[in-house]
Design a protein around this motif. Structure first.
Motif, PDB file in Angstrom:
ATOM      1  N   ARG A   2       0.780  -1.026   0.046  1.00 34.71           N
ATOM      2  CA  ARG A   2       0.152  -0.104   0.010  1.00 34.71           C
ATOM      3  C   ARG A   2       0.776   1.334   0.032  1.00 34.71           C
ATOM      4  N   SER A   8      -7.040   6.383   2.808  1.00 34.82           N
ATOM      5  CA  SER A   8      -7.860   4.971   3.093  1.00 34.82           C
ATOM      6  C   SER A   8      -8.234   5.269   4.532  1.00 34.82           C
ATOM      7  N   CYS A  10      -9.899   3.011   7.958  1.00 34.09           N
ATOM      8  CA  CYS A  10      -9.945   2.014   8.897  1.00 34.09           C
ATOM      9  C   CYS A  10     -11.407   2.136   9.644  1.00 34.09           C
ATOM     10  N   ILE A  12     -13.672   0.431  12.082  1.00 33.65           N
ATOM     11  CA  ILE A  12     -13.815  -0.163  13.600  1.00 33.65           C
ATOM     12  C   ILE A  12     -15.476  -0.517  13.838  1.00 33.65           C
ATOM     13  N   ILE A  36     -11.164   1.732   1.496  1.00 26.90           N
ATOM     14  CA  ILE A  36     -10.994   1.383   2.665  1.00 26.90           C
ATOM     15  C   ILE A  36      -9.929   0.197   2.931  1.00 26.90           C
ATOM     16  N   TYR A  37      -8.932   0.664   3.816  1.00 24.37           N
ATOM     17  CA  TYR A  37      -7.773  -0.455   3.908  1.00 24.37           C
ATOM     18  C   TYR A  37      -7.979  -1.502   4.686  1.00 24.37           C
ATOM     19  N   GLU A  38      -8.832  -1.306   5.817  1.00 30.17           N
ATOM     20  CA  GLU A  38      -8.845  -2.440   6.925  1.00 30.17           C
ATOM     21  C   GLU A  38     -10.319  -2.404   7.625  1.00 30.17           C
ATOM     22  N   VAL A  39     -10.775  -3.321   8.056  1.00 24.62           N
ATOM     23  CA  VAL A  39     -11.878  -3.490   9.027  1.00 24.62           C
ATOM     24  C   VAL A  39     -11.620  -3.995  10.450  1.00 24.62           C
ATOM     25  N   ILE A  40     -11.785  -3.505  11.374  1.00 32.83           N
ATOM     26  CA  ILE A  40     -11.826  -4.011  12.661  1.00 32.83           C
ATOM     27  C   ILE A  40     -12.984  -4.223  13.365  1.00 32.83           C
TER      28      ILE A  40
END
Length: 75
Positions: A2, A8, A10, A12, A36-40
């Motif tokens: 990336r 981006s 994150c 949550i 979107i880079y990540e989902v927590i």
């Protein structure tokens, strides 16, 4: 890898006994028109199928599942 200059987000999600609404929540995250880079997903450990629902989306997004444990009667 990336590019750190790319914008981006994150996301949550606190999934506290929300097995009945979690699928709709994750589906709405999938449809967001933004990188979107990540989902927590923070799960409270209740038996509400949150882990099963989250596993459906592991191919669609970078998803981290964090399961919390409530300790009671700790001296």
């Amino acid at each position: 890898m990336r590019n750190p200059n790319d914008s981006s987000v994150c996301v949550i999600i606190a999934a506290k006994g929300s097995g009945d609404t979690l699928e709709a929540c994750l589906q709405s995250v999938v449809t967001i028109d933004y990188p979107i880079y990540e989902v927590i997903l923070v799960d409270d450990g209740l038996d509400d199928n949150a882990r099963i629902i989250a596993n459906k989306y592991k191919e669609t997004m970078l998803l981290f599942l964090i399961r919390t444990v409530l300790l009671t009667n700790v001296a």
